[in-house]
Design a protein around this motif. Sequence first.
Motif, short mmCIF file in Angstrom:
data_model
loop_
_atom_site.label_atom_id
_atom_site.label_comp_id
_atom_site.label_asym_id
_atom_site.label_seq_id
_atom_site.Cartn_x
_atom_site.Cartn_y
_atom_site.Cartn_z
N PRO A 213 36.92 -19.49 21.98
CA PRO A 213 35.71 -19.28 22.77
C PRO A 213 35.51 -20.39 23.79
O PRO A 213 35.77 -21.56 23.52
CB PRO A 213 34.59 -19.30 21.71
CG PRO A 213 35.16 -20.05 20.56
CD PRO A 213 36.62 -19.78 20.56
N SER A 214 35.07 -19.99 24.97
CA SER A 214 34.87 -20.97 26.04
C SER A 214 33.59 -21.77 25.83
O SER A 214 33.46 -22.88 26.30
CB SER A 214 34.83 -20.27 27.40
OG SER A 214 33.80 -19.28 27.42
N GLU A 215 32.63 -21.21 25.14
CA GLU A 215 31.38 -21.91 24.87
C GLU A 215 30.78 -21.37 23.59
O GLU A 215 31.16 -20.30 23.09
CB GLU A 215 30.39 -21.73 26.03
CG GLU A 215 30.06 -20.28 26.34
CD GLU A 215 29.16 -20.14 27.55
OE1 GLU A 215 28.41 -19.17 27.60
OE2 GLU A 215 29.22 -21.01 28.44
N PRO B 298 31.39 -14.32 21.90
CA PRO B 298 32.06 -13.53 20.85
C PRO B 298 33.57 -13.68 20.89
O PRO B 298 34.16 -13.91 21.95
CB PRO B 298 31.62 -12.10 21.17
CG PRO B 298 31.24 -12.11 22.62
CD PRO B 298 30.71 -13.48 22.89
N LEU B 299 34.21 -13.56 19.72
CA LEU B 299 35.66 -13.63 19.62
C LEU B 299 36.23 -12.23 19.64
O LEU B 299 35.66 -11.31 19.03
CB LEU B 299 36.05 -14.34 18.31
CG LEU B 299 35.54 -15.78 18.14
CD1 LEU B 299 35.86 -16.27 16.74
CD2 LEU B 299 36.16 -16.69 19.18
N TYR B 300 37.33 -12.04 20.31
CA TYR B 300 37.98 -10.74 20.41
C TYR B 300 39.42 -10.84 19.92
O TYR B 300 40.07 -11.88 20.04
CB TYR B 300 37.96 -10.22 21.85
CG TYR B 300 36.58 -9.84 22.32
CD1 TYR B 300 36.06 -8.56 22.05
CD2 TYR B 300 35.80 -10.75 23.02
CE1 TYR B 300 34.79 -8.21 22.48
CE2 TYR B 300 34.52 -10.40 23.45
CZ TYR B 300 34.02 -9.13 23.18
OH TYR B 300 32.76 -8.79 23.59
N ARG C 212 48.22 9.05 13.98
CA ARG C 212 48.60 8.42 15.25
C ARG C 212 48.17 6.95 15.24
O ARG C 212 47.20 6.58 14.56
CB ARG C 212 47.98 9.14 16.45
CG ARG C 212 46.48 9.12 16.51
CD ARG C 212 45.95 10.00 17.64
NE ARG C 212 44.50 9.96 17.71
CZ ARG C 212 43.81 9.08 18.43
NH1 ARG C 212 44.44 8.15 19.12
NH2 ARG C 212 42.49 9.12 18.45
N GLU C 213 48.91 6.16 15.95
CA GLU C 213 48.62 4.72 16.01
C GLU C 213 47.60 4.43 17.11
O GLU C 213 47.67 5.02 18.21
CB GLU C 213 49.91 3.94 16.29
CG GLU C 213 50.95 4.04 15.20
CD GLU C 213 50.53 3.35 13.92
OE1 GLU C 213 49.84 2.32 14.01
OE2 GLU C 213 50.88 3.86 12.83
N ARG C 214 46.68 3.54 16.79
CA ARG C 214 45.67 3.12 17.79
C ARG C 214 45.70 1.61 17.91
O ARG C 214 45.81 0.89 16.91
CB ARG C 214 44.27 3.55 17.36
CG ARG C 214 43.94 4.98 17.67
CD ARG C 214 42.48 5.28 17.35
NE ARG C 214 41.57 4.53 18.20
CZ ARG C 214 40.23 4.60 18.10
NH1 ARG C 214 39.68 5.38 17.17
NH2 ARG C 214 39.48 3.90 18.90
N THR C 215 45.62 1.15 19.13
CA THR C 215 45.50 -0.29 19.40
C THR C 215 44.30 -0.49 20.31
O THR C 215 44.20 0.17 21.35
CB THR C 215 46.77 -0.84 20.07
OG1 THR C 215 47.90 -0.56 19.24
CG2 THR C 215 46.65 -2.34 20.29
N GLU C 216 43.42 -1.37 19.90
CA GLU C 216 42.20 -1.59 20.68
C GLU C 216 41.74 -3.03 20.52
O GLU C 216 41.97 -3.67 19.50
CB GLU C 216 41.11 -0.62 20.18
CG GLU C 216 39.96 -0.47 21.17
CD GLU C 216 39.09 0.74 20.82
OE1 GLU C 216 37.88 0.68 21.13
OE2 GLU C 216 39.61 1.72 20.26
N ARG C 217 41.09 -3.50 21.57
CA ARG C 217 40.54 -4.86 21.54
C ARG C 217 39.13 -4.77 20.96
O ARG C 217 38.28 -4.07 21.50
CB ARG C 217 40.51 -5.45 22.95
CG ARG C 217 40.20 -6.93 23.01
CD ARG C 217 40.49 -7.45 24.41
NE ARG C 217 40.26 -8.88 24.53
CZ ARG C 217 41.09 -9.82 24.12
NH1 ARG C 217 42.22 -9.47 23.54
NH2 ARG C 217 40.82 -11.09 24.28
N ILE C 218 38.90 -5.47 19.88
CA ILE C 218 37.61 -5.39 19.19
C ILE C 218 37.03 -6.78 19.00
O ILE C 218 37.74 -7.79 19.04
CB ILE C 218 37.76 -4.70 17.81
CG1 ILE C 218 38.68 -5.52 16.91
CG2 ILE C 218 38.27 -3.26 17.96
CD1 ILE C 218 38.72 -5.04 15.48
N ALA C 219 35.72 -6.80 18.79
CA ALA C 219 35.04 -8.07 18.50
C ALA C 219 35.31 -8.45 17.06
O ALA C 219 35.32 -7.61 16.16
CB ALA C 219 33.54 -7.92 18.75
N SER C 220 35.56 -9.73 16.86
CA SER C 220 35.86 -10.22 15.52
C SER C 220 34.70 -11.08 15.01
O SER C 220 34.13 -11.87 15.77
CB SER C 220 37.14 -11.05 15.54
OG SER C 220 37.35 -11.69 14.30
#
Length: 197
Positions: free
Chosen positions: A84-86, A90-92, A102-110
């Motif tokens: 995180p920059s500050e 939120p972390l992704y 089917r396979e899914r790839t997605e950017r999510i909040a952690s």
Amino acid sequence: MSAQSFAQHFRWNVRALQRNPLTRASDRLEALTFVVLFLMTLLAIPVAMNVADRAYASTMQFVNEEVQTRHSVQAHAVTGTDTPSEFGTPLYVDAEWSEGGRERTERIASPGSVAAGATITVWLDDTGKVVGAPLRPSDASVNATSAGWSVWLLAVVFCGLVGLAVRKALDRSRARSWDRALQLFAYGDDGWANRRS
């Protein structure tokens, strides 16, 4: 205010309500105000409990709705979380999971720091959209407790402010009464010290 001083103040106010020719009307009014406000704080307890019950029932309704419309899948973190920059950013993380063959790839909040290759839980709604984790019954209890305490503390603060306002007004009235009495005593034409023999 300590418990002992509160008890002494309460006893003084109760005595001020008794028939005593030396008790001033302002003292009786202050004592009556104190007793009424004290009773109001006690009567606010069932009101606060009612608010807490309603908040619990309302939150539990959301809990049941979210449990029925959300499901979890196990995913693997393709990459680790960003730095995180500050503070508060939120972390992704890029996550990959299999859904419906089917396979899914997605950017999510952690919710926290995740290393690449770690197994994480991803929550999806009925349409397959990534959503937050559903509320839990413990969240309903926390919301209900917070709502109940908030209502009761607001009632206590309100009664305290009313009590302070009444006391300050009565103190000003008593001070003016004393000033008038002292002026009459010192400068009155009918005082014994000013009468000619």
